[in-house]
Design an enzyme around this catalytic site. Structure first.
Site, PDB file in Angstrom:
ATOM      1  N   THR A   1      -1.369  10.228  -4.631  1.00  0.00           N
ATOM      2  CA  THR A   1      -2.325  11.270  -4.998  1.00  0.00           C
ATOM      3  C   THR A   1      -1.604  12.292  -5.865  1.00  0.00           C
ATOM      4  OG1 THR A   1      -3.592  10.961  -2.960  1.00  0.00           O
ATOM      5  CG2 THR A   1      -3.916  13.025  -4.144  1.00  0.00           C
TER       6      THR A   1
ATOM      7  N   LYS B   1     -10.733  10.834  -5.665  1.00  0.00           N
ATOM      8  CA  LYS B   1      -9.933  11.101  -4.467  1.00  0.00           C
ATOM      9  C   LYS B   1      -9.845  12.605  -4.196  1.00  0.00           C
ATOM     10  CE  LYS B   1      -6.862  10.736  -1.117  1.00  0.00           C
ATOM     11  NZ  LYS B   1      -5.519  10.171  -1.273  1.00  0.00           N
TER      12      LYS B   1
ATOM     13  N   LYS C   1     -31.736  27.542   9.780  1.00  0.00           N
ATOM     14  CA  LYS C   1     -31.996  28.105  11.100  1.00  0.00           C
ATOM     15  C   LYS C   1     -30.717  28.152  11.931  1.00  0.00           C
ATOM     16  CE  LYS C   1     -34.259  27.008  15.489  1.00  0.00           C
ATOM     17  NZ  LYS C   1     -35.026  25.987  16.236  1.00  0.00           N
TER      18      LYS C   1
END
Length: 290
Positions: A94, A169, A245
């Site tokens: 990475t 990625k 909510k």
């Protein structure tokens, strides 16, 4: 047809379990790591240990799993200087999305295909061969590497051109770590409310397995607003109502307990627009009234 010869460089926590699933590849596997002890089990299993990065350059498809951009650049450039035209060098680390793009452009004129194929799923998935890999490559190159990648990844996705795999990625991991930060925020709220945060964790893991977590809403073609006749419009409008909510109630609880919940505030502001079902009169950049 002769099967391509595979190469693997970097036999660390992720690289080793991926490479282990390639030792019986019909075209053969050559491996390299700076640590001789890391290569020893592969040699015993039938792979060929190399004595340098350059010695892997005769493989047809070479996987690279090293630490950072600098190491990726060094390894890829050394391989590309010696590899034959048609060789594919796949970066599984990475890294910055620009690194693969620059390396692919730098070596394209020599017929070397530098692609990015980062992985997701963690060490456990690597051991089981259940990784996902997001491949940035020309389609023909993707088709060439896919059979080998399927040996260690149960999901092989063509993300686009070189660089697209890394961009996908990064988007995926952004969701993971933003989710972790939100989980920490939820635990702080629960702890301040006198709850057992381990019990909360058990509930979250159980219900995420049932609902699919954030991935359950990631089914749209694009991020434009949904028209009323879209197949997701009613479901996402319902989700918007539930989310606003529940987020409002959680923020009310946090205010009463003096617990800051900045991620929940952002979620309440942006949920409707993000789902593609903004409130009437609201800008698509967020919700003005809830």
């Amino acid at each position: 047809m002769t099967e391509p010869k595979l190469g693997y460089i970097g036999l660390g926590n992720m690289g080793a379990p991926i490479a282990r699933r390639l030792v019986d590849w019909p075209g053969g596997l050559v491996v390299f790591d700076l640590r001789a002890e890391a290569m020893a089990p592969f040699a015993e299993a039938g792979a060929t240990p190399a004595d340098s990065v350059a010695a892997v350059a005769d493989a047809d498809i070479i996987s690279v799993t090293v630490l950072n951009d600098e190491q990726v650049r060094d390894v890829v450039n050394e391989l590309a200087a010696r590899a034959k035209p048609g060789t594919v060098i796949a970066i599984h680390s990475t890294i910055s999305d620009t690194t693969a793009v620059e390396l692919a452009a730098a070596h394209a004129d020599h017929g070397i295909h530098v692609i990015d194929a980062p992985v997701s799923g963690g060490a456990g998935a690597a051991e089981k061969g259940e990784m996902a890999t997001m491949v940035g490559a020309d389609r023909a190159v993707y088709d060439k590497v896919k059979p080998a990648f399927k040996k260690w990844a149960s999901m092989v996705i063509h993300a686009g051109a070189p660089g697209a795999g890394t961009r996908m990625k990064l988007a995926r991991n952004m969701l993971t770590f933003t989710g972790y930060a939100a989980a920490c925020e939820a635990m702080r709220l629960a702890e301040q409310a006198g709850l057992d945060i381990n019990a909360l964790g058990r509930v979250v893991r159980h219900t995420d397995a049932l609902t699919g977590g954030p991935g359950a809403i990631m089914v749209r073609e694009d991020m434009s607003d949904l028209p009323p006749d879209h197949w997701l419009y009613e479901a996402f409008t319902h989700t918007r109502g539930l989310g606003e909510k529940d987020l409002s109630l959680a923020l009310g609880l946090g205010a009463g307990l003096d617990v800051e919940l900045p991620l929940a505030e952002v979620a309440l502001k942006n949920l409707a627009a993000g789902l593609g079902v903004p409130h009437a009169g609201a800008s698509t950049e967020g919700v003005s009234d809830t």
